[in-house]
Design a protein around this motif. Structure first.
Motif, mmCIF file in Angstrom:
data_model
loop_
_atom_site.group_PDB
_atom_site.id
_atom_site.type_symbol
_atom_site.label_atom_id
_atom_site.label_comp_id
_atom_site.label_asym_id
_atom_site.label_seq_id
_atom_site.Cartn_x
_atom_site.Cartn_y
_atom_site.Cartn_z
ATOM 1 N N THR A 130 -114.170 -41.222 -31.507
ATOM 2 C CA THR A 130 -114.534 -39.987 -31.871
ATOM 3 C C THR A 130 -113.339 -39.455 -32.488
ATOM 4 O O THR A 130 -112.199 -39.490 -31.950
ATOM 5 N N TYR A 131 -113.430 -38.832 -33.789
ATOM 6 C CA TYR A 131 -112.487 -38.288 -34.297
ATOM 7 C C TYR A 131 -112.629 -36.688 -34.717
ATOM 8 O O TYR A 131 -113.628 -36.334 -35.277
ATOM 9 N N ALA A 132 -111.900 -35.770 -34.436
ATOM 10 C CA ALA A 132 -111.876 -34.522 -34.771
ATOM 11 C C ALA A 132 -111.941 -34.201 -36.222
ATOM 12 O O ALA A 132 -113.034 -33.501 -36.682
ATOM 13 N N LEU A 133 -111.430 -35.263 -37.155
ATOM 14 C CA LEU A 133 -111.318 -34.556 -38.719
ATOM 15 C C LEU A 133 -112.271 -35.875 -39.253
ATOM 16 O O LEU A 133 -111.524 -37.157 -39.032
ATOM 17 N N GLY A 134 -113.089 -35.642 -40.145
ATOM 18 C CA GLY A 134 -113.678 -36.718 -40.986
ATOM 19 C C GLY A 134 -113.216 -36.225 -42.400
ATOM 20 O O GLY A 134 -112.998 -35.047 -42.697
ATOM 21 N N ALA A 135 -113.286 -37.284 -43.020
ATOM 22 C CA ALA A 135 -112.896 -36.846 -44.760
ATOM 23 C C ALA A 135 -113.557 -38.031 -45.600
ATOM 24 O O ALA A 135 -113.824 -38.977 -44.906
ATOM 25 N N ALA A 136 -113.809 -37.660 -46.694
ATOM 26 C CA ALA A 136 -114.524 -38.737 -47.659
ATOM 27 C C ALA A 136 -113.349 -38.929 -48.605
ATOM 28 O O ALA A 136 -112.663 -38.186 -49.149
ATOM 29 N N ASN A 137 -113.826 -40.194 -49.349
ATOM 30 C CA ASN A 137 -113.001 -40.735 -50.558
ATOM 31 C C ASN A 137 -113.124 -39.607 -51.543
ATOM 32 O O ASN A 137 -113.996 -39.259 -51.971
ATOM 33 N N GLY A 138 -111.858 -39.269 -52.195
ATOM 34 C CA GLY A 138 -111.450 -38.305 -53.081
ATOM 35 C C GLY A 138 -111.378 -36.747 -52.684
ATOM 36 O O GLY A 138 -111.188 -35.899 -53.708
ATOM 37 N N ILE A 192 -121.776 -39.095 -48.490
ATOM 38 C CA ILE A 192 -123.207 -39.313 -47.758
ATOM 39 C C ILE A 192 -122.794 -39.721 -46.580
ATOM 40 O O ILE A 192 -123.314 -39.709 -45.483
ATOM 41 N N ASP A 193 -122.100 -41.018 -46.531
ATOM 42 C CA ASP A 193 -121.669 -41.838 -45.087
ATOM 43 C C ASP A 193 -121.056 -40.917 -44.078
ATOM 44 O O ASP A 193 -121.244 -40.725 -42.986
ATOM 45 N N LEU A 194 -120.012 -40.023 -44.598
ATOM 46 C CA LEU A 194 -119.546 -38.901 -43.900
ATOM 47 C C LEU A 194 -120.524 -38.081 -43.172
ATOM 48 O O LEU A 194 -120.351 -37.535 -42.002
ATOM 49 N N THR A 195 -121.399 -37.654 -43.749
ATOM 50 C CA THR A 195 -122.530 -36.624 -43.358
ATOM 51 C C THR A 195 -123.222 -37.249 -42.210
ATOM 52 O O THR A 195 -123.453 -36.722 -41.142
ATOM 53 N N THR A 196 -123.412 -38.467 -42.519
ATOM 54 C CA THR A 196 -124.037 -39.508 -41.357
ATOM 55 C C THR A 196 -123.045 -39.280 -40.086
ATOM 56 O O THR A 196 -123.669 -38.784 -38.966
ATOM 57 N N LEU A 197 -121.858 -39.500 -40.085
ATOM 58 C CA LEU A 197 -120.971 -39.730 -38.980
ATOM 59 C C LEU A 197 -120.894 -38.212 -38.478
ATOM 60 O O LEU A 197 -120.579 -37.998 -37.079
ATOM 61 N N TYR A 198 -120.847 -37.067 -39.080
ATOM 62 C CA TYR A 198 -120.697 -35.664 -38.633
ATOM 63 C C TYR A 198 -122.108 -35.488 -37.823
ATOM 64 O O TYR A 198 -122.041 -34.844 -36.719
ATOM 65 N N VAL A 206 -117.599 -37.857 -35.985
ATOM 66 C CA VAL A 206 -116.558 -36.970 -36.606
ATOM 67 C C VAL A 206 -116.889 -35.410 -36.168
ATOM 68 O O VAL A 206 -118.004 -35.308 -36.165
ATOM 69 N N GLY A 207 -115.871 -34.909 -35.681
ATOM 70 C CA GLY A 207 -116.099 -33.535 -35.363
ATOM 71 C C GLY A 207 -116.018 -32.406 -36.530
ATOM 72 O O GLY A 207 -116.316 -31.077 -35.909
ATOM 73 N N SER A 208 -115.622 -32.733 -37.518
ATOM 74 C CA SER A 208 -115.702 -31.727 -38.734
ATOM 75 C C SER A 208 -115.758 -32.528 -40.106
ATOM 76 O O SER A 208 -115.403 -33.788 -39.998
ATOM 77 N N MET A 209 -115.946 -31.741 -41.165
ATOM 78 C CA MET A 209 -116.176 -32.430 -42.394
ATOM 79 C C MET A 209 -116.044 -31.376 -43.460
ATOM 80 O O MET A 209 -116.263 -30.109 -43.200
ATOM 81 N N GLN A 210 -115.098 -31.508 -44.613
ATOM 82 C CA GLN A 210 -115.262 -30.387 -45.896
ATOM 83 C C GLN A 210 -116.414 -30.749 -46.693
ATOM 84 O O GLN A 210 -116.739 -31.953 -46.998
ATOM 85 N N ASP A 211 -117.023 -29.593 -46.955
ATOM 86 C CA ASP A 211 -118.304 -29.546 -47.810
ATOM 87 C C ASP A 211 -118.472 -28.368 -48.461
ATOM 88 O O ASP A 211 -117.553 -27.350 -47.913
ATOM 89 N N GLY A 212 -119.049 -28.105 -49.460
ATOM 90 C CA GLY A 212 -119.423 -26.888 -49.956
ATOM 91 C C GLY A 212 -119.994 -25.879 -49.036
ATOM 92 O O GLY A 212 -120.730 -26.466 -48.173
ATOM 93 N N PHE A 213 -119.876 -24.821 -49.345
ATOM 94 C CA PHE A 213 -120.321 -23.648 -48.472
ATOM 95 C C PHE A 213 -121.990 -23.971 -48.296
ATOM 96 O O PHE A 213 -122.492 -23.756 -47.622
ATOM 97 N N GLY A 214 -122.505 -24.045 -49.643
ATOM 98 C CA GLY A 214 -123.874 -24.150 -49.635
ATOM 99 C C GLY A 214 -124.682 -25.294 -48.882
ATOM 100 O O GLY A 214 -125.864 -25.218 -48.837
#
Length: 549
Positions: free
Chosen positions: A255-263, A324-330, A335-343
């Motif tokens: 389990t990781y506190a921070l998730g991030a995606a390619n780019g 897409i795959d990061l969202t699944t992990l979230y 992962v305990g977090s991810m950057q995404d648009g507010f929308g």
């Protein structure tokens, strides 16, 4: 997460927008030699369309002039009718836009498609471009025969298309006579698009060529698994050191506190804003443009992220995993977090498992200064029309006016949910709830919302507490939003070289945070960026800014 389909995750990514997309490089010139004068400097500027708020239900939570959105804790009981008559004439309209969904069923077998065509009074011939293919396809379209262009084209702001402004100036209809000033009154729903969206779309050579897709002020957001972070000691008013300590405590095993995606540069937008660094460009009182990359606060945010990565807080695939795959992990708690648009708040709340509560993170402070948040471009791209006779342009604008209907209208409900009894039923509070058919026939897979849309509001069907939490969060962070000063401005160098220059900096950030490059490489990368075009961009933005002042 068990039962989490790829389709569900695609909806989440579509709602969040392009928070973590990486443009591929386009090398083909899209129009001519690129010598068109698209700058607004020295031009007579077309007035922005005269704003008139569209009629609709009163919100439960009031908006503010500073940028806090209107909030609705329940679905309006009585929907207004925003369009008095069918806009079309039975003709075929060819449209094209980006898509974050799966390909829709063909029109002949798609009841949602048929219902929208009936309401609009036109046949829709839709070219749908997946986000992954968008740049390549647009390069072909922009370089092709102008006679074969679709009638309506969405230009998505998630990518820099080389010489995009030149293409629009040469191939698209100048909409100034139809929309500038009081002329927009012929299209009441387009008049209901706030001025901030038109400003961030911008003019081209002083003229209006598009219709913006309005978006809320908060941009890239750190979405937390609230329970995971609370258990690790998260608190309001945390500092950067507090954040690092909480992230370290929330990480363990697989389990990781921070998730991030390619780019996403390890979620750099969120961290650079928390460090109060400019977001791409800042402008001084005397009109000088300053690049974020040369700001020491931006460099400090990179160093802070490198610390978080060295502490083991990031998922090990942060440089390669897709959004897409990061969202699944979230969703499944890896992962305990991810950057995404507010929308992305709508799918975050609606599609997360019951045991998880999503939350937008409050920024941490650095050096005693309250942290900032990313201010989004208030236009998620814009829609242009192929050059045509006056009567045809007016028809197309009526179609787009229908699609831009406000929340709380019959037209909005049709475009967003389809036909009651077929695509949705009513929940106990009256909110539309998609049927099984509505899960596939919708405006994610048939992305009409990327052609025109009314102003965004805060609404989560059946979850009034989520709306209240989001509204309260906006009240706290909107005063600290950091806006990219280049929004809505023209730069010839950015139009032609922006993608390549951005890649130079992005690759360096990623390399430093990942531990492949030392932090000392940053200053060299910035010098190279400035010499290859960064300083020219600054001069060009300054001239355009002065012209728009």
């Amino acid at each position: 997460m068990p039962g989490m389909s790829r389709r569900t995750v695609l909806r989440s990514v579509a709602a969040g927008g392009a928070a973590a997309t990486v443009p591929g490089l386009l090398t083909a010139c899209s129009t001519s030699s690129g010598d068109s004068d698209v700058s607004n400097a020295g031009k007579e500027l077309a007035p922005w369309p005269a704003y008139r708020a569209a009629a609709g239900p009163k919100p439960d939570l009031a908006p503010t002039d500073a940028g806090v959105q209107a909030g609705y804790t329940s679905y309006p009981a009585d929907l207004v009718k925003s369009v008095p008559r069918t806009p079309g004439d039975g003709s075929t309209v060819k449209v094209m836009s980006v898509s974050f969904g799966t390909p829709p069923k063909p029109a002949s077998a798609n009841q949602f498609w048929a219902a929208v065509e009936k309401a609009l009074g036109v046949k829709i011939e839709y070219t749908i471009i997946s986000q992954a293919d968008y740049q390549k396809k647009m390069a072909t379209v922009m370089a092709g025969d102008p006679d074969t262009l679709p009638d309506i084209i969405n230009l998505f702001s998630g990518f820099v298309l080389p010489r995009e402004a030149e293409f629009v100036q040469r191939r698209a209809e100048d909409l100034t006579p139809f929309l500038s000033g009081e002329a927009v009154g012929d299209y009441p729903n387009l008049a209901g698009i706030p001025t901030h969206a038109w400003r961030d779309m911008g003019r081209i050579a002083g003229r209006l060529y598009g219709i913006p897709l309005e978006r809320p002020l908060p941009g890239s957001t750190l979405w937390l698994n609230q329970g995971m972070f609370a258990d690790a000691g998260m608190k309001e008013g945390w500092t950067a050191d507090d954040f690092a300590a909480v992230a370290k405590r929330a990480t363990g095993g697989r389990t990781y506190a921070l998730g991030a995606a390619n780019g996403s540069l390890f979620g750099n937008a969120v961290h650079s804003a928390a460090h109060n660094a400019p977001q791409n460009w800042a402008v001084t009182k005397d009109g000088t443009f300053l690049p974020a990359c040369a700001d020491e606060r931006y460099k400090a945010s990179i160093a802070f992220q490198a610390r978080l990565r060295k502490d083991g807080c990031y998922h090990p695939d942060a440089t390669s995993i897709s959004q897409i795959d990061l969202t699944t992990l979230y969703y499944n708690g890896t992962v305990g977090s991810m950057q995404d648009g507010f929308g992305a708040y709508l799918p975050k709340y609606r599609e997360a498992p019951d045991a998880m509560t999503p939350a937008a993170a409050l920024p941490y402070s650095v050096g005693g200064e309250p942290g900032g948040i990313v201010a989004a471009r208030r236009s998620f791209g814009y829609t242009v029309l192929k050059k045509a006779k006056k009567e045809r342009i007016e028809l197309l604008l009526r179609v787009l006016d229908h699609l831009a209907a406000p929340f709380g209208s019959q037209e909005w409900e049709l475009v967003h949910y389809g036909v009651e009894g077929i695509h949705f039923t009513r929940g106990k509070d009256g909110s539309p709830e998609p049927t099984r058919l509505g899960e596939t026939e919708n405006n994610t897979n048939l992305p009409l919302k990327y052609l025109a849309e009314g102003p965004q509001v805060l609404f989560v069907p059946g979850m009034p507490d989520a709306v209240r939490a989001l509204h309260a969060w906006q009240q706290k962070v909107v005063p600290h939003a950091i806006r990219d000063a280049s929004f809505g401005l023209q730069s010839r160098t950015r139009n032609s070289q922006g993608t390549t220059l951005k890649a130079l900096l992005d690759d360096t950030v990623t390399g430093i945070v990942a531990g492949r490059l030392p932090l000392t490489e940053w200053d060299d990368a910035v010098r190279t960026w400035r010499s290859r075009g960064g300083d020219r961009m600054a001069e060009e933005f300054a001239k355009d800014h002065a012209a728009n002042a």
